[in-house]
Design a protein around this motif. Structure first.
Motif, short mmCIF file in Angstrom:
data_model
loop_
_atom_site.label_atom_id
_atom_site.label_comp_id
_atom_site.label_asym_id
_atom_site.label_seq_id
_atom_site.Cartn_x
_atom_site.Cartn_y
_atom_site.Cartn_z
N GLY A 3 0.82 -1.20 0.00
CA GLY A 3 0.00 0.00 0.00
C GLY A 3 0.85 1.25 0.00
N ASN A 31 1.05 4.46 -2.84
CA ASN A 31 0.43 5.69 -2.36
C ASN A 31 1.39 6.87 -2.28
OD1 ASN A 31 -2.28 5.13 -2.01
ND2 ASN A 31 -1.86 3.95 -0.16
N GLU A 78 -4.74 6.17 3.87
CA GLU A 78 -3.32 5.99 3.60
C GLU A 78 -2.70 7.23 2.98
OE1 GLU A 78 -3.48 1.15 3.00
OE2 GLU A 78 -3.20 2.44 1.25
N ILE A 79 -3.50 7.96 2.19
CA ILE A 79 -2.94 9.15 1.55
C ILE A 79 -2.74 10.27 2.56
CG2 ILE A 79 -3.46 10.96 -0.13
CD1 ILE A 79 -4.81 8.79 -1.82
N VAL A 80 -3.69 10.46 3.48
CA VAL A 80 -3.55 11.58 4.41
C VAL A 80 -2.71 11.22 5.64
CG1 VAL A 80 -5.72 12.64 3.73
CG2 VAL A 80 -5.66 11.08 5.67
N SER A 81 -2.35 9.96 5.80
CA SER A 81 -1.71 9.58 7.06
C SER A 81 -0.39 10.33 7.36
CB SER A 81 -1.50 8.07 7.12
OG SER A 81 -0.45 7.69 6.28
N PRO A 82 0.46 10.65 6.36
CA PRO A 82 1.65 11.43 6.72
C PRO A 82 1.31 12.81 7.26
CG PRO A 82 1.88 10.48 4.53
CD PRO A 82 0.47 10.29 4.94
N VAL A 83 0.29 13.45 6.65
CA VAL A 83 -0.11 14.78 7.12
C VAL A 83 -0.66 14.68 8.54
CG1 VAL A 83 -1.67 16.70 6.70
CG2 VAL A 83 -0.58 15.55 4.78
N PRO A 136 0.24 10.08 -4.51
CA PRO A 136 -0.86 10.89 -3.96
C PRO A 136 -0.52 11.52 -2.62
CG PRO A 136 -1.49 8.56 -4.19
CD PRO A 136 -0.18 8.71 -4.83
N GLN A 137 0.28 10.82 -1.80
CA GLN A 137 0.68 11.42 -0.52
C GLN A 137 1.44 12.72 -0.75
OE1 GLN A 137 2.77 8.20 1.31
NE2 GLN A 137 0.97 7.46 2.40
N LEU A 195 -1.57 21.09 0.10
CA LEU A 195 -1.76 21.82 1.35
C LEU A 195 -0.84 23.03 1.42
CD1 LEU A 195 -2.24 18.99 3.99
CD2 LEU A 195 -3.91 20.66 3.20
N ARG A 211 -8.09 3.89 1.30
CA ARG A 211 -7.17 4.57 0.39
C ARG A 211 -6.96 6.03 0.82
NH1 ARG A 211 -3.84 4.08 -3.62
NH2 ARG A 211 -3.96 5.54 -5.35
N LEU A 248 -0.80 15.47 -1.96
CA LEU A 248 -1.59 16.10 -0.91
C LEU A 248 -0.76 17.14 -0.15
CD1 LEU A 248 -4.27 16.14 0.69
CD2 LEU A 248 -3.18 14.57 2.28
N VAL A 249 0.49 16.77 0.17
CA VAL A 249 1.36 17.70 0.89
C VAL A 249 1.56 18.97 0.06
CG1 VAL A 249 3.67 18.07 1.80
CG2 VAL A 249 2.52 15.88 2.18
#
Lengths: 274, 276
Positions: free
Chosen positions: A19, A23, B108-113, A26-27, A34, B105, A30-31
């Motif tokens: 996973g 990912n 998992e994408i927002v977990s670092p933030v 996209p991670q 933001l 999903r 997102l950063v």
């Protein structure tokens, strides 16, 4: 590889590693999103220019401040008092808690007082320790100990109290004593409690260190952040907040890794909050 | 704990026989606290020490200050901001956590933030909040909110994530609607973890509230304690610290009662498992 992932997609228990790989993009997106929206909010004036700083400004200040001795002195001051305080918390809290948890009568007697002390927000002691020590490293260490010792002491007490009677009796029947009792009966029960307690103490200690530095202007990162704000060096202030965030993230990661390694056998490797 | 009398029976002598045992249990929990207070009272009674004034003096001052002279000016604003921030934290954190817990999903994408937000020492944000939002009540509420929302969010997320897949499958095969699934299955199953999160949030929120008041406010409990120390009014400082301790304990106690009530099915089940 992609075939494996395809095949596993329908399975509920897909490994976390697979996973994570898929990912990453996209991670990152997102950063970036933001950060960009922060920049946009500042540029369009939704966040007041008197308080918020553009991303480029923060990045520039971060680049400057990382190479100054002042930053690392401040970080060193904060981390030293935090670590020393935490070490004292462990050395005092673990044995004392174990002693109190060993006998049911003692455990019941002290529980109320300890819960009261724990429920008291330790920052109320800042003025008091300030009187004794002045704005110094010793003051911070003392505060970290006064505030941080309770979670680990109470967890140690609960852990030892949680030892099952059957387990202890069995160990006694088999004459398992001394180091072997410690390693194969006591520790497996108590260790999960201790690690939870240590993590709470660590987070609380970091909060107390930074908070006391802000309130009393003892040397350290908290004071540096507050000074930057009062001297209106906003970019520098945000850069220091980022540094504090990175430190917090490191502390968290270290504890997560330790818990995962040490408690790999434990059924609930999920954050345990009690 | 066994009820005093079985339902449908009148009180029997056996039930009366249990009353002393109940009293004994209560006494065993309380005696140490009473001894500590008594020792403090006696040992400090003749104290001339500047730092440790007699408890009798602190208590007298406590009554003058907090029953109920300064409640409207110092206690009420603090508690109002704190309560508002905790309610908002729940209103933001629980729905967000439920959504994240359900959508793997997205989680998992927002977990670092989320990880960064959770790990950041919240007090470091205070100067930034002052710079952006000034020093009014709005800033103080949003500052507490920014620190207290994380444990609730993560608790709700982990709680929903840990819902037994069999339970979800069952809900699907009975064709539960979304609302039923949410209120009858997901939220009850996640409730213990959500409550654990709120408990942590209460502790964090109190710390943030007090430090916030120490640094920027001109009223409030944190301000009062620091101000007393700076004007060397040690009795006042102790009285303030005592009140904050009591409030902290009372808030925890009330919350525990609420938790016991809302989650009584959970505790009953756990006790059953423990019993065998």
């Amino acid at each position: 590889m992609s075939v494996t992932v395809q095949a596993l997609r329908g399975v509920r228990t897909r490994t976390a590693g697979a996973g994570r790989c898929s990912n990453l993009a996209p991670q990152l997106a997102l950063v970036v999103l933001l950060l960009a929206s922060w920049d946009l909010l500042v540029r369009t004036g939704v966040l007041p220019a008197s308080g918020a700083v553009r991303l480029s400004g923060i990045a520039g200040a971060l680049g400057d401040v990382v190479f100054t001795a002042a930053l690392w002195t401040a970080v060193g001051d904060s981390l030293t008092s935090w670590l020393v305080g935490l070490a004292v918390c462990v050395l005092v809290g673990v044995p004392l808690g174990a002693l109190l948890g060993w006998r049911d009568g003692v455990y019941r007697s002290v529980r109320l007082v300890l819960e009261f002390v724990r429920a008291t927000p330790p920052v109320v002691l800042i003025p008091f320790v300030l009187l004794f020590f002045g704005p110094s490293q010793e003051m911070k260490i003392f505060l970290v100990v006064l505030g941080g010792v309770w979670p680990i002491l109470i967890q140690s007490m609960y852990g030892v109290h949680d030892l099952e009677g059957t387990l202890v009796h069995t160990a006694r029947a088999y004459r398992i004593r001394g180091p072997r009792f410690f390693a194969s009966v006591l520790m497996p029960t108590v260790l999960p409690y201790l690690l939870t307690g240590a993590r709470v103490s660590a987070v609380l200690g970091l909060l107390l260190t930074i908070g006391s530095e802000m309130v009393t202007s003892a040397p350290g990162l908290g004071r540096a952040i507050f000074d930057a704000q009062t001297s209106n060096d906003l970019a520098g202030m945000y850069a220091l907040v980022v540094v504090a965030g990175v430190i917090g993230l490191l502390v968290n990661t270290v504890f997560t890794v330790i818990e995962r390694k040490v408690l790999s056998w434990h059924p609930s490797q999920r954050p345990v909050t009690s | 704990m066994a009820p005093l009398a079985a339902p449908g029976h009148v009180l029997t002598w056996r039930a009366f026989g249990r009353l002393p045992r109940l009293a004994l249990t209560v006494a065993r929990e309380l005696w140490f606290a009473v001894v500590v207070l008594a020792l403090w009272w006696v040992l400090s009674s003749g104290s001339t020490s500047f730092y440790f004034p007699p408890l009798s003096e602190i208590w007298a001052r406590f009554q003058e200050l907090w029953l109920f002279d300064r409640v409207p000016t110092d206690v009420w604003p603090s508690l109002r901001n704190f309560g508002l921030a905790i309610v908002l934290s729940c209103a933001v954190g629980i729905p967000l956590g439920v959504v994240l817990g359900s959508l793997r999903r997205v989680r998992e994408i927002v977990s670092p933030v989320l990880g960064f937000g959770w790990a950041l020492p919240k007090l470091a944000l205070l100067p930034a909040f002052i710079a952006v939002a000034g020093i009014g009540d709005g800033m103080r509420v949003s500052f507490i909110l920014a620190g207290a929302v994380w444990p609730i969010l993560l608790g709700a997320q982990d709680g929903v994530r840990a819902v037994d897949p069999g339970l979800r499958d069952m809900a699907r095969s009975y064709r539960f609607g979304r609302g039923t699934l949410l209120f009858r299955v997901l939220l009850p199953a996640a409730a213990p973890q959500i409550f654990a999160g709120i408990r942590t949030s209460l502790a964090i929120g109190l710390v943030l509230m007090i430090v916030g008041e120490m640094l920027v406010a001109s009223s409030g409990l944190g301000f009062f304690v620091l101000q007393s120390q700076q004007s060397y009014a040690l009795v006042d400082m102790w009285a303030g610290a005592l009140l904050i301790g009591m409030l902290g304990y009372l808030i925890t106690l009330l919350f525990t009662v609420l938790e016991r009530f809302v989650l009584r099915w959970h505790f009953a089940r756990r006790a059953m498992h423990a019993a065998g």
